[in-house]
Design a protein around this motif. Structure first.
Motif, short mmCIF file in Angstrom:
data_model
loop_
_atom_site.label_atom_id
_atom_site.label_comp_id
_atom_site.label_asym_id
_atom_site.label_seq_id
_atom_site.Cartn_x
_atom_site.Cartn_y
_atom_site.Cartn_z
N LYS A 1 -56.87 -36.21 -9.55
CA LYS A 1 -57.43 -37.44 -10.12
C LYS A 1 -58.06 -37.17 -11.48
CE LYS A 1 -58.86 -41.80 -9.77
NZ LYS A 1 -59.61 -41.98 -11.03
N ASP B 1 -55.70 -38.96 -13.91
CA ASP B 1 -56.25 -40.32 -13.82
C ASP B 1 -55.47 -41.20 -12.85
OD1 ASP B 1 -58.23 -42.15 -14.47
OD2 ASP B 1 -57.02 -43.10 -16.02
N LYS C 1 -57.01 -32.80 -4.44
CA LYS C 1 -57.00 -34.24 -4.70
C LYS C 1 -57.96 -34.61 -5.84
CE LYS C 1 -57.41 -36.95 -1.13
NZ LYS C 1 -57.92 -37.46 0.16
N ASP D 1 -57.11 -42.45 -0.02
CA ASP D 1 -56.82 -42.65 -1.44
C ASP D 1 -58.11 -42.54 -2.26
OD1 ASP D 1 -55.46 -43.26 -3.73
OD2 ASP D 1 -55.49 -45.42 -3.44
N THR E 1 -54.60 -41.16 -8.32
CA THR E 1 -54.83 -40.42 -7.09
C THR E 1 -53.54 -39.80 -6.58
OG1 THR E 1 -54.46 -42.34 -5.65
CG2 THR E 1 -56.72 -41.98 -6.45
#
Length: 323
Positions: free
Chosen positions: A292, A296, A288, A322, A298
């Protein structure tokens, strides 16, 4: 069957505290009996239990209900949601074995599945997968791979399925030699010596290969991935790149696969299912973070935007927030 201890991993799913397999079995049975099925209870419960606990629930269900939980779920659920829920109830080694078997025994060979699993698992995991494959399908994984693939791609897969990668620390002098050997076998050769690439990339330890990659860049002023991209093609290029990416940063490798699964032409639910199920107790927290950092956005929002229904809700639960 109360849990004695709680394991902590870099996964999003942990052991559920105060776990009671028989009670969970009864809860799942109540969710399925009568008119209609309460899918929310099923997905909420199973995504809050670790795989080891789900294995106990399977036994508990047969003990207190006298029926097979997986069969009951299959009769009540359908589509991608059914596939995802059933996947959660398979032990990791058997799930990988099943995915590999489906990849070689389905309509055509799914080379990307073979690459993903065999390039990313460690020696111990490979040995467990080979054993589970034999037990569940009464067939030898290596034999099935050789009958469904060919050429240097087949040879890489056979090398990986031995589960015999070195496990020592880096040897600085050998790292220089290996880097030079790769350079001489590829960029500095007329044609490519694929055997040399296979020998080094499939047998050396992860710490050693990281040192080799650093030395290679010093010699050639480009990353090994760039050389593989120009020297190899097709499935061989795919598996070689996967090996290098997994050695460098396994979470980033899976983040890239997940991104391609949701941002390509149509959503690939099978990739989402396989990766979130198989990595949820291993390194999904890191995947995760990599997702990100690389895109850029989630992983949670990407899943919400590209899937729907109970399938989406289950993936969101596995994703666990999130962040």
């Amino acid at each position: 069957m109360a849990a004695k201890g709680v394991r902590r991993t870099r996964g999003t799913i942990q052991d559920f505290p105060d776990f009671d397999a028989n009670q969970d079995a009864e809860t799942l049975h109540k969710a399925m009996k009568g008119l209609g099925t309460d899918e929310a209870i099923i997905l909420d419960l199973l995504t809050q239990r670790s795989n080891a606990q789900r294995q106990q629930i399977l036994i508990g269900y047969k003990t207190v209900i006298g029926k097979d939980l997986v069969e009951d779920l299959k009769s009540e659920l359908s589509g991608t949601f059914e596939s995802l829920i059933v996947a959660l109830l398979i032990s990791p080694d058997r799930y990988d074995a099943k995915e590999l078997h489906d990849a070689v025994k389905g309509a055509g060979t799914s080379e990307d599945v073979l690459v993903e699993i065999l390039a990313s698992r460690n020696n111990s995991q490979i040995h467990q997968i080979v054993k589970a494959y034999k037990e569940d399908f009464d067939s030898d994984l290596e034999d099935d791979l050789t009958s469904d693939t060919s050429g240097y791609f087949e040879r890489v897969l056979v090398s990986l399925v031995q589960g015999n990668r070195g496990e020592t620390e880096a040897d600085p002098s050998l790292a220089v030699e290996d880097a030079k050997a790769l350079y001489e076998a590829g960029e500095n050769a007329w044609g490519t010596d694929e055997e040399r690439f296979i020998s080094i990339l499939c047998s050396r330890s992860a710490p050693h290969l990281l040192a080799v990659f650093d030395e290679y860049r010093k010699i050639n002023d480009i990353d090994l991935e760039d050389s593989i991209g120009s020297e190899c093609s097709g499935n061989l290029q795919c598996v070689m790149l996967a090996i290098v990416k997994c050695i460098k940063n396994t979470p980033a490798y899976f983040a890239e696969k997940l991104y391609n699964a949701v941002k390509g032409a149509g959503t690939d639910e099978s990739i989402l299912t396989r990766i979130l199920v198989s990595r949820s107790e291993v390194d999904l927290v890191e995947i995760k973070a990599a997702f990100k950092a690389m895109y850029d956005v989630t992983l949670h929002s990407a899943i919400v935007g590209d899937t729907g229904g109970d399938f989406r809700e289950t993936l969101v639960k596995l994703c666990a927030g999130d962040d």
